[in-house]
Design an enzyme around this catalytic site. Sequence first.
Site, PDB file in Angstrom:
ATOM      1  N   CYS A  69       0.836  -1.209   0.000  1.00  0.00           N
ATOM      2  CA  CYS A  69       0.000   0.000   0.000  1.00  0.00           C
ATOM      3  C   CYS A  69       0.868   1.256   0.000  1.00  0.00           C
ATOM      4  O   CYS A  69       1.589   1.528   0.962  1.00  0.00           O
ATOM      5  CB  CYS A  69      -0.928  -0.060   1.215  1.00  0.00           C
ATOM      6  SG  CYS A  69      -1.541   1.515   1.822  1.00  0.00           S
ATOM      7  N   CYS A  72       0.273   3.877   2.724  1.00  0.00           N
ATOM      8  CA  CYS A  72       0.751   3.370   4.022  1.00  0.00           C
ATOM      9  C   CYS A  72       2.234   3.688   4.182  1.00  0.00           C
ATOM     10  O   CYS A  72       2.692   4.087   5.259  1.00  0.00           O
ATOM     11  CB  CYS A  72       0.563   1.855   4.125  1.00  0.00           C
ATOM     12  SG  CYS A  72      -1.166   1.334   4.061  1.00  0.00           S
TER      13      CYS A  72
END
Length: 145
Positions: A69, A72
Site C-alpha cells: 500500500c 501506508c
Amino acid sequence: MSDALHLVCPACHAVNRLPASRLDQQPRCGQCRAPLFSGQPVELTQAGFARQIGRNDIPVLVDFWAPWCGPCKVMAPHFAEATRRLEPQVRLAKLDTEAEPDIGGEFRIRSIPTLVLFRSGREIARQSGALGAEDIVRWVRQHLP
Ligand code: ZN
C-alpha cells in the site's frame, strides 16, 4: 482514576503494573527489561494483539497497513513521529493486514491505511486514509479526555 497503570510490554507482552507517576520516567518491563516505550510503533502480530488492545490502561492506536500500500508507506514516518509525540500517554502500534488477515477481518478493515483508536479494549474512533504526523496527534487528542 487509580494511580497504578497496567502496561503491556511491547517485546514479551507481559502485563506490567506501575505507578502513573513513573510513566514518563522511561520504565522498563519487569519481565524482560525491554523499554516499555521506545519511540517506535509496536509491530503487532496475532500473538500479542488481544493483550495489547485489552490489557493496556493507556489508549492504543493501531495503524492497519499492508506492505503493498503506497499511502501506508507515505504515512509510516509520520506515524513514527506521532509515536514520539504521543508516548507515554498513548501506545502506538502497527498491524500488517497482509501478514495477519484474520485480525484485519475481525475489525472489518476495508481500506488501508486505517487508524483505530482503542480504549479499555473497545474501539472509540476510526479513520481511513493517510494522515500527517500533526493530524494524527490532533485526531487522537480529539478523542481522548
Ligand atoms: Zn517484556
